[in-house]
Design an enzyme around this catalytic site. Structure first.
Site, PDB file in Angstrom:
ATOM      1  CD  GLU A 140      -2.791  -1.218   2.461  1.00  0.00           C
ATOM      2  OE1 GLU A 140      -2.763  -0.275   3.259  1.00  0.00           O
ATOM      3  OE2 GLU A 140      -3.517  -2.229   2.617  1.00  0.00           O
ATOM      4  CD  GLU A 147      -5.012  -7.491   2.365  1.00  0.00           C
ATOM      5  OE1 GLU A 147      -5.800  -6.661   2.853  1.00  0.00           O
ATOM      6  OE2 GLU A 147      -3.776  -7.380   2.425  1.00  0.00           O
TER       7      GLU A 147
HETATM    8  O1  G3I Z   1      -2.403  -6.102  19.319  1.00  0.00           O
HETATM    9  C1  G3I Z   1      -3.209  -5.075  19.846  1.00  0.00           C
HETATM   10  C2  G3I Z   1      -3.483  -5.331  21.266  1.00  0.00           C
HETATM   11  O2  G3I Z   1      -2.288  -5.323  21.978  1.00  0.00           O
HETATM   12  C3  G3I Z   1      -4.423  -4.281  21.781  1.00  0.00           C
HETATM   13  O3  G3I Z   1      -4.741  -4.508  23.095  1.00  0.00           O
HETATM   14  C4  G3I Z   1      -5.685  -4.255  20.944  1.00  0.00           C
HETATM   15  C5  G3I Z   1      -6.629  -3.168  21.391  1.00  0.00           C
HETATM   16  O4  G3I Z   1      -7.412  -2.711  20.367  1.00  0.00           O
HETATM   17  O5  G3I Z   1      -5.360  -4.038  19.595  1.00  0.00           O
HETATM   18  C6  G3I Z   1      -4.503  -5.007  19.065  1.00  0.00           C
HETATM   19  O6  G3I Z   1      -4.158  -4.637  17.792  1.00  0.00           O
HETATM   20  C7  G3I Z   1      -5.160  -4.679  16.798  1.00  0.00           C
HETATM   21  C8  G3I Z   1      -4.680  -5.570  15.664  1.00  0.00           C
HETATM   22  O7  G3I Z   1      -5.554  -5.490  14.556  1.00  0.00           O
HETATM   23  C9  G3I Z   1      -4.551  -7.033  16.108  1.00  0.00           C
HETATM   24  O8  G3I Z   1      -5.769  -7.652  16.275  1.00  0.00           O
HETATM   25  C10 G3I Z   1      -5.346  -3.252  16.282  1.00  0.00           C
HETATM   26  O9  G3I Z   1      -5.962  -2.460  17.282  1.00  0.00           O
HETATM   27  C11 G3I Z   1      -6.171  -3.253  15.029  1.00  0.00           C
HETATM   28  O10 G3I Z   1      -6.179  -1.945  14.493  1.00  0.00           O
HETATM   29  C12 G3I Z   1      -5.600  -4.195  14.028  1.00  0.00           C
HETATM   30  O11 G3I Z   1      -6.390  -4.135  12.863  1.00  0.00           O
HETATM   31  C13 G3I Z   1      -5.828  -4.752  11.724  1.00  0.00           C
HETATM   32  C14 G3I Z   1      -5.613  -3.732  10.611  1.00  0.00           C
HETATM   33  O12 G3I Z   1      -5.087  -4.383   9.471  1.00  0.00           O
HETATM   34  C15 G3I Z   1      -4.646  -2.632  11.004  1.00  0.00           C
HETATM   35  O13 G3I Z   1      -4.831  -1.580  10.122  1.00  0.00           O
HETATM   36  C16 G3I Z   1      -6.807  -5.805  11.234  1.00  0.00           C
HETATM   37  O14 G3I Z   1      -6.952  -6.817  12.216  1.00  0.00           O
HETATM   38  C17 G3I Z   1      -6.268  -6.413   9.933  1.00  0.00           C
HETATM   39  O15 G3I Z   1      -7.243  -7.274   9.406  1.00  0.00           O
HETATM   40  C18 G3I Z   1      -5.982  -5.296   8.931  1.00  0.00           C
HETATM   41  O16 G3I Z   1      -5.451  -5.879   7.767  1.00  0.00           O
HETATM   42  C19 G3I Z   1      -5.149  -5.007   6.676  1.00  0.00           C
HETATM   43  C20 G3I Z   1      -3.997  -5.631   5.922  1.00  0.00           C
HETATM   44  O17 G3I Z   1      -2.920  -5.864   6.775  1.00  0.00           O
HETATM   45  C21 G3I Z   1      -3.563  -4.741   4.748  1.00  0.00           C
HETATM   46  N1  G3I Z   1      -4.688  -4.452   3.888  1.00  0.00           N
HETATM   47  C22 G3I Z   1      -5.884  -3.903   4.550  1.00  0.00           C
HETATM   48  C23 G3I Z   1      -6.321  -4.843   5.688  1.00  0.00           C
HETATM   49  C24 G3I Z   1      -7.605  -4.339   6.330  1.00  0.00           C
HETATM   50  O18 G3I Z   1      -7.396  -3.103   6.936  1.00  0.00           O
END
Ligand code: G3I
Length: 497
Positions: free
Chosen positions: A275, A394
């Site tokens: 990205e 994805e």
């Molecule tokens: O690990 C932390 C944890 O320590 C904390 O307590 C908790 C509280 O909210 O958050 C945890 O992290 C989260 C992480 O996912 C792990 O589950 C983040 O808040 C959360 O923002 C994160 O979201 C991920 C996102 O990328 C980040 O932008 C999504 O699960 C994941 O599906 C998403 O994947 C992305 C691809 O990598 C790239 N393309 C787009 C796609 C969708 O956004």
């Protein structure tokens, strides 16, 4: 900010192109995260130790048997029953016992959009108004079976270990079913904040668990991702001493070397860079710490480092550029094509491009648009003179849904479900009919664990299953599953209608 002259000198300034066909708006996937802090999904990731294991096998074959199953379902078991690996390879096995599945559901030849009665197993299927042309649910064929039968894979992202999904037996049983998923991508655990939480201090604990689970269940692994602007550790996002191009690129090269060396050929592919472009019609470079510090050259630095790691460790793993809104004829797609072409011109090898495919019922490119786009990418030759491959990396199709994570609201009408069915089919069929498309990955498969509702408020229902009883309860399969199977099987020109 680098000058235009410097960008030209680097060979990485690409100009917006003019396209024959006007293109609809993008999908607005950017969740606004600029500093690696994520998008606010409330999932916690913890980990326990496990060992690292490497596979040298990265290929997937067309020989997976689809005839061993006697049951017709893709339902869930209360107790997960992982398949028994026939080898330690990450490649799919040719003989795989199905997980415990017991549904008798089948696509009705009579359209019946309101048919949602649960079977005795707790599994129910929303019967589509569009009837699968080949009646896939009347056979024992699962989604991965259908993909493997034409030399491709079908898989899912999974946000494990350490999340609710990782301890949901219904989720795990579905995930482990090799007939439906023979490929897996870590949704988070291989991102920078988890792998290098302190500078040059690597923690592979959770990622190793992920790899071990994937191998136990004979899945191909797409590894994600070595360079992104989100989910960066604080030491990188907010350094005590501002980065210079030199210091930041040293950090990037070291990360790529260490991480690729650790996982070896467990990874069929790596999303080396993820990205880099904005979503606007002119597809400008995204303002990130990488770009601000180093200009576009960070991309060539990353791919050079990844190619160097391949050579150093003797790996087969494929090196991908991955992005969204590049799935159809659109300036951003052209930017990605030019990026690959420019790297090739510099002698830097790129093996593939990941077409993320985060779609919505209000916007999904047509079958022909996706086919034309895939053709444009796969016509490109890499630095080795080999045509690059593409993968749908994805895929999900969100719809308006104000309900809970667990059950669709009334806004998810039969008509909207049918749009979703059609759109899943379009993308899968585009891959099925493109020789250089190696497979399709959905970005998780159960709505309970989807990233969609927290990012796009008022939407959801974008995955293949849901859990009306909430987490740790039986999965309900959607009609899109049938469309996916048909999309792989129906490789003659046609439509799912
Ligand atoms: O690990 C932390 C944890 O320590 C904390 O307590 C908790 C509280 O909210 O958050 C945890 O992290 C989260 C992480 O996912 C792990 O589950 C983040 O808040 C959360 O923002 C994160 O979201 C991920 C996102 O990328 C980040 O932008 C999504 O699960 C994941 O599906 C998403 O994947 C992305 C691809 O990598 C790239 N393309 C787009 C796609 C969708 O956004």
């Amino acid at each position: 900010m680098p000058s235009v002259r410097s960008l030209l000198a680097l060979g990485l300034l690409v100009t917006p192109a003019v396209f024959a066909s006007p293109v609809p708006q993008g999908n607005g996937n950017d969740n606004g995260c600029k500093n690696g802090q994520g998008n606010g999904l409330s999932k916690k990731c913890t980990s326990t130790s496990s060992s690292t294991s490497r596979s040298t096998s990265t290929s997937f074959s067309t020989s997976q048997s689809t005839s061993t199953s006697t049951s017709t379902s893709r339902s869930t078991a209360v107790t997960p029953t992982p398949t028994t690996p026939s080898s330690t390879s990450a490649a799919p096995s040719t003989t795989v016992a199905p997980t415990s599945i017991s549904s008798t559901s089948a696509v009705s030849s009579t359209p019946s959009p309101s048919s949602t009665a649960p079977s005795s197993s707790g599994f129910k299927l929303l019967t589509p108004t569009k009837t699968a042309t080949t009646g896939p649910l009347a056979s024992a064929t699962g989604m991965a079976d259908a993909a493997v039968a034409i030399g491709k894979y079908f898989g899912t992202a999974a946000d494990i270990p350490g999340t609710g999904a990782a301890s949901d037996p219904y989720y795990l049983a579905g995930l482990n079913n090799i007939h439906n998923f023979n490929q897996i991508t870590p949704a988070n655990i291989m991102k920078w904040q988890y792998l290098e939480p302190q500078q040059n201090v690597f923690d592979f604990t959770g990622a190793d668990q992920f790899v071990a689970l994937a191998k136990t269940n004979q899945k191909i692994i797409r590894c994600h991702t070595l360079n992104w602007y989100q989910q960066l550790p604080n030491w990188l996002s907010n350094p005590a001493t501002p980065w210079t191009n030199e210091t930041l690129m040293d950090v990037l090269v070291n990360h790529i070397d260490q991480v690729m060396g650790h996982f070896g050929d467990s990874c069929y592919a790596w999303d080396v860079v993820n990205e880099v472009f904005n979503d606007d019609a002119t597809a400008t470079w995204r303002d990130t710490i990488w770009y601000r510090t180093s200009g576009p050259s960070f991309v060539s630095v990353a791919f050079r480092a990844a190619n160097a790691a391949k050579a150093k460790y003797g790996l087969k793993t494929k090196l991908y550029y991955n992005d969204y809104n590049i799935e159809y004829l659109y300036p951003k797609s052209n930017m990605a094509q030019q990026l690959v072409a420019n790297l090739t011109t510099q002698g830097i090898n790129v093996d593939g491009v990941g077409l993320q495919s985060h779609f919505a019922n209000t916007f999904t490119p047509s079958l022909s648009s996706q086919q034309q786009n895939m053709a444009a990418f796969t016509a490109l030759k890499n630095a080795k003179g080999v045509n690059i491959e593409v993968a749908v990396t994805e895929l999900d199709v969100r719809v308006p849904d104000t309900g809970s994570l667990f059950a669709p609201s009334a806004s998810v009408t039969a008509a909207i479900q049918n749009q979703q069915v059609q759109f899943y089919w379009n993308t899968v069929n585009a891959c099925a009919t493109t020789a250089g498309c190696v497979g399709v990955t959905v970005w998780d498969f159960v709505d309970t664990y989807s990233w969609i509702p927290s990012t796009f408020a008022g939407t959801g229902f974008g995955d293949l299953y849901y859990q009306p009883g909430g987490a740790n309860s039986p999965l309900v399969g959607k009609a899109a599953i049938d469309a996916i199977i048909d999309g792989f099987q129906n490789v003659q020109p046609g439509t799912y209608a």
